[in-house]
Design a protein around this motif. Structure first.
Motif, short mmCIF file in Angstrom:
data_model
loop_
_atom_site.label_atom_id
_atom_site.label_comp_id
_atom_site.label_asym_id
_atom_site.label_seq_id
_atom_site.Cartn_x
_atom_site.Cartn_y
_atom_site.Cartn_z
N GLN A 349 67.62 42.60 -3.61
CA GLN A 349 67.11 41.39 -2.98
C GLN A 349 66.31 41.74 -1.73
OE1 GLN A 349 70.55 38.79 -2.43
NE2 GLN A 349 69.90 37.56 -4.19
N ARG A 350 66.79 42.72 -0.96
CA ARG A 350 66.08 43.11 0.25
C ARG A 350 64.76 43.79 -0.07
NH1 ARG A 350 71.31 45.58 3.61
NH2 ARG A 350 72.12 43.56 4.33
N SER A 351 64.72 44.64 -1.06
CA SER A 351 63.48 45.37 -1.37
C SER A 351 62.43 44.47 -1.99
CB SER A 351 63.79 46.53 -2.32
OG SER A 351 64.21 46.07 -3.59
N ALA A 352 62.82 43.28 -2.45
CA ALA A 352 61.86 42.38 -3.09
C ALA A 352 60.75 41.95 -2.15
CB ALA A 352 62.58 41.17 -3.67
N ARG A 353 61.01 41.87 -0.84
CA ARG A 353 59.97 41.47 0.11
C ARG A 353 58.84 42.49 0.14
NH1 ARG A 353 59.27 36.24 1.48
NH2 ARG A 353 61.22 35.28 2.18
N LEU A 354 59.20 43.77 0.15
CA LEU A 354 58.17 44.81 0.12
C LEU A 354 57.44 44.79 -1.22
CD1 LEU A 354 56.73 47.25 1.31
CD2 LEU A 354 58.63 48.67 0.49
N LYS A 355 58.18 44.62 -2.30
CA LYS A 355 57.56 44.60 -3.62
C LYS A 355 56.60 43.41 -3.76
CE LYS A 355 61.21 47.06 -6.08
NZ LYS A 355 62.23 47.00 -7.16
N GLN A 356 56.93 42.30 -3.09
CA GLN A 356 56.03 41.15 -3.13
C GLN A 356 54.66 41.52 -2.58
OE1 GLN A 356 56.98 37.85 -0.56
NE2 GLN A 356 55.91 36.38 -1.85
N GLN A 357 54.63 42.34 -1.54
CA GLN A 357 53.35 42.77 -0.97
C GLN A 357 52.55 43.61 -1.97
OE1 GLN A 357 52.05 41.63 1.58
NE2 GLN A 357 53.53 41.20 3.20
N MET A 358 53.24 44.33 -2.83
CA MET A 358 52.55 45.11 -3.85
C MET A 358 52.02 44.20 -4.96
SD MET A 358 52.81 47.89 -2.31
CE MET A 358 52.00 48.99 -3.48
N PHE A 359 52.77 43.15 -5.28
CA PHE A 359 52.31 42.21 -6.30
C PHE A 359 51.19 41.33 -5.77
CE2 PHE A 359 56.23 43.03 -8.73
CZ PHE A 359 55.74 42.94 -10.02
N VAL A 360 51.37 40.78 -4.58
CA VAL A 360 50.39 39.84 -4.02
C VAL A 360 50.36 40.01 -2.51
CG1 VAL A 360 52.11 37.98 -4.12
CG2 VAL A 360 49.68 37.42 -3.86
N PRO A 361 49.40 40.80 -1.98
CA PRO A 361 49.36 41.06 -0.54
C PRO A 361 49.19 39.77 0.25
CG PRO A 361 47.33 41.80 -1.62
CD PRO A 361 48.30 41.46 -2.70
N SER A 362 49.78 39.74 1.44
CA SER A 362 49.80 38.51 2.23
C SER A 362 48.54 38.31 3.05
CB SER A 362 51.02 38.51 3.16
OG SER A 362 51.02 39.67 3.98
N SER A 363 47.73 39.36 3.27
CA SER A 363 46.54 39.23 4.12
C SER A 363 45.53 40.31 3.75
CB SER A 363 46.93 39.37 5.59
OG SER A 363 47.43 40.67 5.84
N ARG A 364 44.31 40.20 4.29
CA ARG A 364 43.30 41.22 4.03
C ARG A 364 43.72 42.59 4.56
NH1 ARG A 364 37.97 39.49 2.61
NH2 ARG A 364 37.41 41.69 2.76
#
Length: 396
Positions: A349-364
């Protein structure tokens, strides 16, 4: 005296729990609100822990995997639509097994159908729990047949709610969804493609990721790909109103590359897709008396974690193991079961935040950093493959 358990939900978590219960000497009954078993589904990368759980559950020989050689080729599309060698989901450490959700469910179905034991699990379709009353000695459940509307009561020694992210069992026994579902300000849409994106090989994976939105096409060795559309938003409720197709076309406007064009066109023709907001489920305890939750109902790690199916399978296998070790004390078994699983769930659950950035980056800026990281990972992977091929060719 035989012990009886009710499992709510015929998905991966539910069938895994039923097999685990049967291995522990229990008699499970599964109720499923749908009128029939679902097939197909989206891409799943089954990790090592999930594969070990299929062995423990006795379904490994029934599981059909679809990995292209060396995980297949992955391509990353630039802002201009050009393709670069990329790193796909199947290229990560642990060598995930490529399947669709229905492949796992088909293997589990064979496991509960009695092929090996000759004793099929009682499965009741179009049936839902209406009331759950834990007396302390047993759990009395009011069940309803959706086809006839008839209601009837049965008593069980244990109830396992494996009925998904918005679990009916969780709401009835533990409280409102809002108490446990964390909001991630993101949306997903997953569905199956009828054919690969034009000009790409059949088993290729394709990633087109921009700040706040991304398209992932997951390639398989022996079937058309599946697709994930995902984007970030600060108003998930509004996203679920109106036309889904029109909303997605608006969200992805300006991303004019082959993957986006093809998947949006395919979405208009597909007979079935899943469009939903992204959440995790966090609970202080997964059981209350003789009622327990498993899978997404208890700990949904979400799609970005890549661990949903793996965790569901492991949950069922570990439940059976704990009940076998504590045959006369379900309360102790549930405590043991949770103590073994919770560190694993918490980690992913904790690592999912980092993985989210790999799936869909939050900014340019994150998009730029992500591109550099993936290029380095791609180079490192190519070197490892080259060394492996060299060792094979020399016989070392």
């Amino acid at each position: 005296m035989p012990k009886h358990a009710l499992v709510v939900g015929l998905g991966i978590a539910g069938m895994s729990a039923a097999i685990g219960l049967r291995q522990a000497g229990w008699t499970p009954v599964i109720v499923e609100r749908a009128p029939q078993r679902r097939t197909g589904g989206y891409f799943v990368g089954l990790m090592a822990e999930g594969r070990r759980a299929t062995v423990a559950l006795g379904i490994a020989d029934h599981l059909h995997t679809r990995n292209p050689p060396d995980g297949g080729k992955a391509w990353s599309l630039t802002r201009r639509g050009d393709r670069e060698p990329g790193v796909g989901f199947l290229h990560q450490p642990g060598d995930p097994a490529a399947v669709v959700r229905g492949d796992i469910e088909a293997a589990l179905w064979r496991g509960i159908s009695g092929e090996a034991t000759g004793e099929p699990v009682d499965v009741r379709f179009a049936t839902t729990p209406v009331e759950i009353d834990d007396t302390g000695n047993d759990v009395r459940v009011l069940l309803e047949d959706a086809g006839t509307g008839a209601q009837y009561r049965e008593s069980f020694d244990l109830v396992v709610g494996a009925d998904g992210l918005r679990s009916r069992v969780r709401r009835m026994v533990f409280g409102p969804h809002e108490d446990y579902m964390t909001t991630w300000d993101a949306m997903i849409c997953v569905f199956q493609l009828r054919e690969q994106v034009p000009s790409f090989a059949a088993a290729d994976s394709i990633i087109s990721a921009r700040a706040g939105r991304a398209v992932w096409v997951f390639g398989f060795a022996d079937r058309p790909p599946t697709v994930l559309l995902t984007y970030r938003t600060d108003d998930t409720r509004r996203q679920l109103t109106g036309s889904t197709i029109q909303r997605l076309r608006t969200v992805f406007s300006g991303m004019d590359d082959p993957a986006v064009r093809h998947t949006l066109a395919a979405l208009e023709q597909t007979p079935e897709f899943l469009f939903d907001s992204v959440h995790q489920v966090k609970m202080p305890r997964w059981s209350s008396g003789r009622v327990a939750l498993s899978g997404d109902a208890a700990w949904c790690p979400n799609l970005y974690s890549g661990m949903g199916a793996t965790a569901a399978l492991r949950g069922g296998a570990e439940l059976g193991r704990a009940l076998l070790e504590c045959p006369d004390d379900p309360d102790a078994a549930l405590t043991v079961w949770e103590s073994r699983l919770r560190p694993f769930i918490r980690k992913h659950q904790r690592s999912a935040r980092l993985k989210q950035q790999m799936f869909v980056p939050s900014s340019r800026p994150v998009e730029a950093v992500r591109s550099v990281v993936l290029r380095l990972a791609c180079t490192a992977r190519e070197r490892r493959l080259a060394k492996a091929r060299a060792r094979t060719s020399t016989g070392n």
